[in-house]
Scaffold this motif. Structure first.
Motif, short mmCIF file in Angstrom:
data_model
loop_
_atom_site.label_atom_id
_atom_site.label_comp_id
_atom_site.label_asym_id
_atom_site.label_seq_id
_atom_site.Cartn_x
_atom_site.Cartn_y
_atom_site.Cartn_z
N ASN A 1 46.24 34.95 55.64
CA ASN A 1 45.84 35.54 54.45
C ASN A 1 44.94 34.61 53.54
OD1 ASN A 1 46.29 38.05 53.24
ND2 ASN A 1 47.64 37.38 51.30
N PRO A 2 44.30 35.03 52.55
CA PRO A 2 43.53 33.99 51.63
C PRO A 2 43.98 32.90 51.30
CG PRO A 2 42.77 36.26 51.11
CD PRO A 2 44.04 36.46 52.06
N CYS B 1 42.29 38.97 53.49
CA CYS B 1 43.14 40.13 53.43
C CYS B 1 42.67 41.37 54.12
CB CYS B 1 43.54 40.28 51.98
SG CYS B 1 42.07 40.54 50.95
N GLU C 1 50.26 40.75 54.30
CA GLU C 1 49.42 40.96 53.20
C GLU C 1 49.61 42.55 52.88
OE1 GLU C 1 47.77 40.22 50.53
OE2 GLU C 1 46.87 42.41 50.36
N SER D 1 48.06 45.09 51.11
CA SER D 1 46.87 45.73 51.23
C SER D 1 46.55 45.86 52.62
CB SER D 1 45.71 45.30 50.28
OG SER D 1 45.29 44.20 50.89
N GLY E 1 35.63 42.29 45.00
CA GLY E 1 36.11 42.08 46.11
C GLY E 1 37.45 41.96 46.47
N CYS E 2 38.23 42.92 45.96
CA CYS E 2 39.74 42.87 46.24
C CYS E 2 40.21 44.37 46.36
CB CYS E 2 40.54 42.47 45.07
SG CYS E 2 42.21 42.71 44.75
N PRO E 3 40.73 44.72 47.87
CA PRO E 3 40.55 43.60 48.97
C PRO E 3 39.07 43.07 49.18
CG PRO E 3 42.00 45.41 49.55
CD PRO E 3 41.37 45.97 48.03
N HIS E 4 39.13 41.99 50.00
CA HIS E 4 37.79 41.45 50.35
C HIS E 4 36.71 42.56 50.70
CE1 HIS E 4 39.17 37.16 51.62
NE2 HIS E 4 39.26 37.26 50.30
N CYS F 1 40.38 34.22 46.72
CA CYS F 1 40.12 35.43 45.68
C CYS F 1 40.45 35.11 44.71
CB CYS F 1 40.84 36.78 46.21
SG CYS F 1 42.65 36.88 45.63
N MET F 2 40.33 35.80 43.67
CA MET F 2 40.47 35.66 42.20
C MET F 2 42.06 35.64 41.72
SD MET F 2 40.10 39.02 43.11
CE MET F 2 38.55 39.79 43.01
N ILE F 3 42.84 36.06 42.53
CA ILE F 3 44.22 35.94 42.34
C ILE F 3 45.00 34.76 43.13
CG2 ILE F 3 46.45 37.22 42.38
CD1 ILE F 3 44.41 38.75 40.65
N LYS G 1 43.85 46.48 42.28
CA LYS G 1 44.95 45.32 42.57
C LYS G 1 44.67 44.26 41.76
CE LYS G 1 47.14 42.52 46.23
NZ LYS G 1 47.47 42.22 47.41
FE1 F3S Z 1 42.94 40.45 48.78
FE2 F3S Z 1 43.40 38.66 46.77
FE3 F3S Z 1 43.01 41.30 46.36
S1 F3S Z 1 44.46 38.53 48.87
S2 F3S Z 1 43.91 42.07 48.22
S3 F3S Z 1 41.43 39.74 47.36
S4 F3S Z 1 44.28 39.95 45.46
#
Ligand code: F3S
Length: 391
Positions: free
Chosen positions: A70-71, A110, A129, A131, A284-287, A340-342, A360
């Motif tokens: 995963n990221p 992800c 993951e 998603s 870009g979440c998911p990527h 990713c941003m999270i 998400k």
């Molecule tokens: Fe992926 Fe990060 Fe969103 S792991 S689903 S981009 S929170």
């Protein structure tokens, strides 16, 4: 394996899986085609997680099936350009190396189903993951429970997972019918819908009828699933006449509850703060898929961004879309891979308010990154990137 004949690493993996199987009443183990392992960012794992992994790797554990990560917390190539500290990056690389030493591919995405590994209908998997779990189960008709990082890693090492939950036919039918009685025009609309339904059904299995949208695409499915997994803990959903199990057989339990959604504004309201100044835009979440990157490039043409802007995607997609990436980066936005941003250490970078079109990310940013959020359609996020304001 449980007796230690395949070494201490495999024995530990099997002990975890047997314990899980006992808890959930599994009658047997089922062989898996692949594993996707979360618990990669050093921000979440810390020293204790790193030590746990190194210890397992040193006990001789090696994966028996294709396994992906995963990221992580950094873009492995451009972390310093993004302002991530050297101390964090070094720890993050050490953590990825521990996984690699067990034979896990450092894909750090992800969305492995867009590039690395597209499961077939009916394949058993151990993915973690949320998603990706949702996409594999729903869009592809593969079978995976929502694994934790350690149980996915254990399954990768043992090559099997306990057969319970979503591995079994009887647990894959929906008990909620969702009539979506409004037209969804933007990916953010699917995020807003995902928020409403995730909160309503929790860990249930919804069955969607999109009454006004004739064409649902893969990006809509990935956004909807990701947001339902974050707002609730949905790991499987069906879309009438679209997702593979719903096309093949009746996936609706008799007497299911009925939910009607007439508009998705409740989802937007719940995920929005009142902030006006935007210093960070994250898409870009998911990527992001190739299609999303192209759309973003078109919107950013001849524009310069004022706010720090990250478009996050899988490294393979970034490579495949080299020309599009170049177009996007002319605006000053960064196309960021591996993270990713999270899960990046956003707190180190001092941002206050993030604009995003991702449900998400909007759900998680306040609690995971201490950010205020503005959530809305892509066009509005691009405008916020350029002006630094949410109008
Ligand atoms: Fe992926 Fe990060 Fe969103 S792991 S689903 S981009 S929170």
């Amino acid at each position: 394996m449980l007796d230690g004949k395949d070494g201490a690493g495999a024995q530990k993996a099997m002990e975890i899986l047997v314990a899980l199987g006992d808890i959930y009443g599994a009658e047997k183990m089922v062989p898996i085609k692949s594993a996707q392992v979360s618990g990669v960012s050093y921000k979440n794992m810390g020293e204790a997680g790193l030590a746990f992994l190194k210890d397992w790797a040193e006990s001789g554990a090696r994966v028996r099936v294709p396994a992906m990560l995963n990221p992580a917390g950094i873009d492995i190539e451009t972390w310093s350009l993004l302002g991530i500290s050297k101390g964090f990056a070094e720890k993050q690389i050490e953590l990825i190396e521990a996984y690699k030493s067990m034979g896990i591919a450092s894909t750090c995405t992800c969305t492995p189903y867009l590039t690395e590994n597209v499961p077939d209908f009916g394949d058993h998997l151990a993915w973690s993951e949320s998603s990706a779990v949702s996409y594999a189960n729903s869009a592809l008709g593969a079978r995976t429970n929502r694994e934790g990082g350690p149980s996915a890693l254990a399954a990768a090492i043992a090559g099997v997972t306990p057969s319970y939950g979503l591995h079994l036919d009887e647990n894959r039918k929906a008990r909620s019918v969702v009539d979506v009685d409004c037209e969804l025009l933007d990916l953010a609309d699917y995020g807003a819908l995902g928020y409403i339904i995730g909160k309503k059904v929790g860990n249930g299995i919804p069955y969607f009828h999109f009454r006004k949208n004739k064409k649902i695409d893969a990006d809509a499915i990935k956004t909807l699933g990701a947001t339902m997994a974050a707002a609730g803990s949905v790991a499987l959903f069906h879309v009438h006449d679209y997702t593979p199990e719903a096309v093949r057989r009746n996936m609706l339990e008799k007497g299911s509850e009925r939910i009607t959604v007439k508009d998705v504004s409740e989802g937007y309201e719940a995920m929005n703060s009142k902030a006006v100044d935007i210093d960070f835009v994250a898409i870009g979440c998911p990527h992001a898929s190739l299609q999303e990157l192209e759309e973003i490039a078109t919107m950013l043409k001849r524009k310069k961004v004022k706010a720090e802007t990250w478009i996050t995607t899988a490294r393979k997609i970034k490579k495949a879309a080299a020309r599009t990436v170049k177009e996007i980066e002319k605006s000053g936005a960064h196309v960021v891979a591996d993270t990713c941003m999270i899960v990046a250490p956003i707190e180190e970078l001092g941002f206050k308010t993030m604009a995003t079109n991702a449900g998400k990310a909007a759900c998680y940013a306040p609690s995971h990154c201490g950010l205020s959020v503005r959530f809305g359609p892509l066009e509005k996020c691009i405008e916020a990137a350029v002006t630094g304001k949410w109008n």
